[in-house]
Design an enzyme around this catalytic site. Structure first.
Site, PDB file in Angstrom:
ATOM      1  N   GLY A 163       0.830  -1.201   0.000  1.00 54.75           N
ATOM      2  CA  GLY A 163       0.000   0.000   0.000  1.00 54.75           C
ATOM      3  C   GLY A 163       0.859   1.244   0.000  1.00 54.75           C
ATOM      4  N   ALA A 164       1.970   1.170   0.750  1.00 52.02           N
ATOM      5  CA  ALA A 164       2.912   2.286   0.825  1.00 52.02           C
ATOM      6  C   ALA A 164       4.203   1.760   1.449  1.00 52.02           C
ATOM      7  CB  ALA A 164       2.346   3.438   1.642  1.00 52.02           C
ATOM      8  N   MET A 165       5.269   2.550   1.336  1.00 53.43           N
ATOM      9  CA  MET A 165       6.568   2.163   1.889  1.00 53.43           C
ATOM     10  C   MET A 165       7.278   3.390   2.408  1.00 53.43           C
ATOM     11  SD  MET A 165       8.746  -0.093   2.635  1.00 53.43           S
ATOM     12  CE  MET A 165      10.262   0.319   3.488  1.00 53.43           C
ATOM     13  N   GLU A 166       7.787   3.269   3.655  1.00 52.74           N
ATOM     14  CA  GLU A 166       8.320   4.409   4.392  1.00 52.74           C
ATOM     15  C   GLU A 166       9.757   4.761   4.049  1.00 52.74           C
ATOM     16  OE1 GLU A 166       8.827   0.732   7.166  1.00 52.74           O
ATOM     17  OE2 GLU A 166       7.372   1.487   5.713  1.00 52.74           O
ATOM     18  N   ASN A 167      10.159   4.636   2.790  1.00 57.22           N
ATOM     19  CA  ASN A 167      11.524   5.005   2.406  1.00 57.22           C
ATOM     20  C   ASN A 167      11.862   6.370   2.989  1.00 57.22           C
ATOM     21  OD1 ASN A 167      11.466   2.698   0.574  1.00 57.22           O
ATOM     22  ND2 ASN A 167      10.302   4.008  -0.802  1.00 57.22           N
ATOM     23  N   HIS A 218       0.595   6.826   8.922  1.00 56.19           N
ATOM     24  CA  HIS A 218       1.363   5.612   9.234  1.00 56.19           C
ATOM     25  C   HIS A 218       2.795   5.738   8.724  1.00 56.19           C
ATOM     26  CE1 HIS A 218       1.658   1.111   9.716  1.00 56.19           C
ATOM     27  NE2 HIS A 218       2.650   1.319   8.869  1.00 56.19           N
ATOM     28  N   GLU A 219       2.935   6.142   7.463  1.00 63.79           N
ATOM     29  CA  GLU A 219       4.279   6.206   6.873  1.00 63.79           C
ATOM     30  C   GLU A 219       5.118   7.318   7.493  1.00 63.79           C
ATOM     31  OE1 GLU A 219       5.014   3.668   5.178  1.00 63.79           O
ATOM     32  OE2 GLU A 219       2.928   3.028   5.045  1.00 63.79           O
ATOM     33  N   HIS A 264       6.774   6.440  10.721  1.00 61.32           N
ATOM     34  CA  HIS A 264       8.002   5.649  10.551  1.00 61.32           C
ATOM     35  C   HIS A 264       9.253   6.522  10.413  1.00 61.32           C
ATOM     36  CE1 HIS A 264       6.742   1.516  10.407  1.00 61.32           C
ATOM     37  NE2 HIS A 264       5.897   1.694   9.411  1.00 61.32           N
TER      38      HIS A 264
END
Length: 866
Positions: free
Chosen positions: A340-344, A376-377, A380
């Protein structure tokens, strides 16, 4: 919470009559349920077990172990990558790269292990790398190199030993495929204005950085990264840190973009993108930018994400008592993205549905998803990125924490939405559903249990996210939120349970008026180091309180041992029964700790508890079903949603049996007042309520009324859809109601309605609208249309790879489509397993979706035969 409501005397009288009829229906349903459950339980008890295979012999060579040895420690990388966005002479998309890593020798060794997967490395004098010493140190010569495919290592054996405390430089050159597999460094394709566009993007978590460049690919192996990207002129390159230089290469149509050094960070957070995307920005000191396709930005689909990012970042700065640690905050919406998403860190990646919002076509639920995912991201950026777990066995600390505080950040950005109340639906009850099975696992597992890439991917599950969030919420409530936040320090870099709980104990000791009966360690270890949760039984005659491990199948054998014997810490507390006539056999909620629950959430929990206690044969199913009688008078979202989630289990169990008609009739009576209520307040469905959750309840009213056959509902949805078919450019259906309208109209129609829906799906320029149509197309009752739709999932030109498994899941939720989807997955098992079957959320979700209705030994044997 929504506003109060009134019902007429006529409606009240009708409700009393319906309640009497409902009681008869409930008793009939309970009899059939118990009969079916007993029958199926007996059948399953006779089912054969899976064969036991001998355990393969384990090698003791370091290159056969999945964990890196503790002999080397990376300090920084220099990585240059050049993705080719056109095919080469062999018809492939590729990227080339060079990488150097400076590492320190921690222990004397003659062996270098570094991760490398699916990369073709250049050979230098017979070896796949060059090694040099730094600061006057002479490096030993390379003896031999090879690839260990199972553990994904480049193995380098040396003629002599590396010296402890000395630094060395390892250099490699390589070529990789810029595949469309959604992993590592990969390509995405999309159409814009009739032209196919190619972009290069990344997804490194959990073990895919090694697919982009050779690296020490473990979360605890943090280093500084110096990234350079070579790309075509007219495209833009992005990475974790700010660009510091763009160099035009003479005589070539390419640009070299050099980025500043990153913070010390884990490999799974590395990101780079090469695209022709554009952005909007907030022109603030945090460097917030929203990137997306040009048309999406022109249509202002990034505005909402931009507006909420700044306040959410400000909230977390206060919450963590630490400034945002980077100089920029890029967020990018990608056409193809597995998660859904990624906290890069500094370049957060999202699916388009999780970042882009168009008020003309996006529903209220799409807006809520964006604010929670963004929150949420961004959570992080501190907890997960700045402070990181050493190994994946403690993933829940990253994801559980972000899943908890996402509601706090969302509540700050949208204070009128009562977002905190929804944790009971999306975390607590979701966690209960999975943690009541013998297949569950503790939040924190032993390191040796999580080794292979598949085992690591399996940790990204409901336990890590939802149970982690629920347990941390429980902890914050009995400590109080200010004390909990005070104990969260991000001044350290490696996150561990021992360190976290020690800091929380210190915060408790420093706070007057807070006294715990046990230490945080003693209390929380029983929630974290053992799976499951207790069912607490209170004998209201004697006052005796007892607890035991709650299981949906009480006779099931729990193979996993617990040093705590599956009990949790408790102490004496006073329990007051406000309503002595309510005789509860138990509650799955922990007692004695203070909780804050409003009417809606407490009723939702009573409903969920009752049904799960009934499924576990602790109380009679009749009692559970009686908790739904009051829904005749309920107008709030959270209780209705909780009820429908539990009733859906019975729908799935009975929709192929004779009792299904009685269930439909009962629910029809329950939802009819809700349908009529929203018809009245919305001027016969021409408007939507102003309240955030009231809009969700309106959707439930329409959806359930149509599915149960409430008079006037299906005719209403079909007429709306027909008007749209007659004038495709003008879709007057409110975005909130489109999913329900599309599904009902396509289900009631045939090829004409389906083909129209497919054409609109292909033309959709807003991802949220495309999802609504893609889901609705699975509602058709025509088998050949469903079979054709299933075939489309194997053609990325029709259904994107990121959407293939969810599309199959939509089809499987259709009672006609379920056997078709199951047969389709079995027939193409090798294809789906190769593409998705590495222990990911996606593949496990696919299996769950296509087997959800299974409840006979024959169906179980089909699963065993895979």
């Amino acid at each position: 919470m929504g506003k109060g409501y009134y019902i007429s005397k006529h409606l009240a009288t009708a409700a009393m009559v319906l309640a009497a009829i409902a009681l008869v229906t409930i008793i009939a349903l309970s009899v059939v349920y118990n009969r079916e459950k007993s029958k199926n339980a007996a059948k399953f008890s006779k089912a054969t077990t899976l064969p036991v295979f001998p355990t393969p012999k384990t090698s003791n060579e370091p290159w056969d172990k999945y964990r890196l040895p503790d002999t080397l420690s990376p300090q920084y990388y220099n990585v240059t990558l050049w993705p080719r966005l056109v095919k080469n002479a062999n018809g492939m998309y590729i990227f080339t790269g060079i990488s150097g890593v400076m590492f320190t020798c921690e222990k004397k060794t003659d062996l270098i292990l570094i991760h490398s997967n699916k990369l073709n490395l250049t050979v230098f004098k017979g070896h796949h790398a060059k090694l040099t010493g730094l600061s006057g140190v002479t490096a030993p010569a390379i003896k031999t190199t090879w690839f260990q495919s199972e553990t994904q290592y480049l193995v380098i054996q040396l003629e002599g030993k590396l010296k402890p405390g000395k630094d060395y430089w390892l250099y490699t050159e390589f070529t990789g495929e810029l595949a469309d597999d959604l992993e590592g460094f990969y390509r995405s394709e999309y159409m814009e204005n009739g032209e196919k566009k190619i972009i290069a993007i990344t997804q490194m978590q959990a073990t895919y950085a090694r697919k982009a460049f050779p690296c020490f690919d473990e979360p605890g192996m943090k280093a500084v990264f110096h990234i350079t990207l070579i790309h075509d002129r007219g495209t833009t390159a992005l990475s974790n840190s700010q660009e510091i230089k763009n160099v035009i290469i003479d005589g070539m149509p390419i640009t070299r973009t050099i980025f500043g050094p990153t913070k010390r960070m884990s490999t799974y957070l590395i990101a780079f993108v090469v695209s022709d995307f554009t952005y909007i920005d907030a022109k603030d000191k945090k460097g917030v930018r929203i990137w997306a396709r040009k048309k999406a930005i022109e249509d202002r689909q990034g505005d909402y994400a931009l507006n909420i990012t700044q306040p959410i970042l400000e909230f977390f700065e206060k919450y963590y008592n630490t400034s945002y640690p980077l100089s920029k905050s890029d967020q990018i919406a990608l056409p193809d993205f597995n998660s859904g998403a990624m906290e890069n860190w500094g370049l957060v990646a999202y699916r388009e549905t999780a970042l882009l919002y168009d008020p003309r076509t996006s529903a209220n639920g799409n807006k809520q998803r964006i604010v929670t995912v963004v929150s949420h991201e961004l959570a992080h950026m501190w907890f997960g990125n700045l402070v990181t777990v050493k190994w994946w066995n403690d993933l829940w600390l990253n994801e559980g924490f972000a899943s908890y505080v996402e509601y706090l950040g969302a509540d700050y950005a949208e204070p009128t939405w009562n977002m905190k109340d929804q944790t009971i639906l999306y975390d607590l009850q979701s966690a209960f559903a999975v943690d009541s099975l013998t297949s569950s696992h503790p939040l924190s597992r032993k390191e040796e249990e999580v080794n292979t890439p598949s085992e690591i991917s399996e940790m990204f599950n409901t336990i890590s996210y939802s149970k982690g969030a629920a347990v941390l919420k429980m902890l914050s409530e009995f400590l109080t939120e200010p004390v909990f936040a005070k104990g969260l320090s991000v001044s350290f870099t490696v996150l561990s349970l021992l360190c976290l709980f020690s800091r929380l104990n210190q915060a408790v000791d420093q706070t007057p008026g807070i006294k715990l009966p046990y230490s945080v360690h003693e209390i929380m270890n029983r929630w974290i180091l053992q799976m499951g949760f207790p069912v607490v039984t209170i004998d209201t005659r004697t006052g005796n309180v007892s607890q035991k491990h709650f299981l949906l199948e009480p006779e099931a054998v729990v193979d996993r041992k617990s040093e705590f014997k599956y009990v949790v810490k408790h102490h004496n507390c006073d329990i007051t029964f406000e309503n002595p006539s309510y005789k509860s056999n138990g509650s799955k909620m922990n007692g004695c700790w203070p909780t804050s629950m409003c009417r809606d959430t407490s009723e939702a929990q009573i409903l969920d508890d009752a049904f799960n206690l009934a499924r576990a044969s602790i109380i009679n199913i009749t009692l559970a079903l009686r908790t739904t009688k009051y829904l005749l008078r309920e107008r709030e979202y959270i209780p209705w949603e909780a009820a429908l989630r539990n009733l859906n289990y019975f729908f799935q169990l009975f929709d192929r049996s004779e009792v299904y008609g009685a269930m439909q009739a009962y629910l029809k009576k329950q939802v009819k007042p809700l349908f009529e209520y929203f018809g009245t307040i919305s001027s016969n469905w021409t408007t939507v309520p102003s309240g955030h959750t009231d809009q969700f309840t309106q959707i439930i009213a329409l959806s359930l009324a149509c599915s149960t056959g409430v008079e006037g509902c299906r005719e209403l949805t079909r007429s709306w859809f027909k008007k749209w078919m007659q004038n495709p450019p003008n879709n007057a259906i409110h975005p909130n109601l489109r999913s329900t309208v599309y599904c009902n109209a396509i289900a009631a129609g045939g090829a004409e309605e389906w083909n129209f829906g497919w054409q609109m799906f292909q033309k959709a320029t807003v991802a949220a609208e495309a999802v609504k149509l893609r889901s609705a197309l699975a509602c058709t009752k025509v088998p050949w249309l469903l079979n054709r739709y299933l075939e489309y999932t194997m053609n990325p030109e029709k259904i994107r790879k990121q959407d293939a498994t969810s599309t199959i899941g939509y089809i499987a939720s259709n009672i006609i489509g379920q056997p078709l989807a199951w047969d389709f997955v079995r027939a193409n098992w090798d294809y789906f397993f190769k593409l998705y079957g590495t222990g990911s959320f996606i593949f496990s979700g696919l299996i769950r979706d296509v087997t959800y209705r299974f409840c006979t030994p024959f169906e179980l044997s089909q699963v065993h035969d895979l």
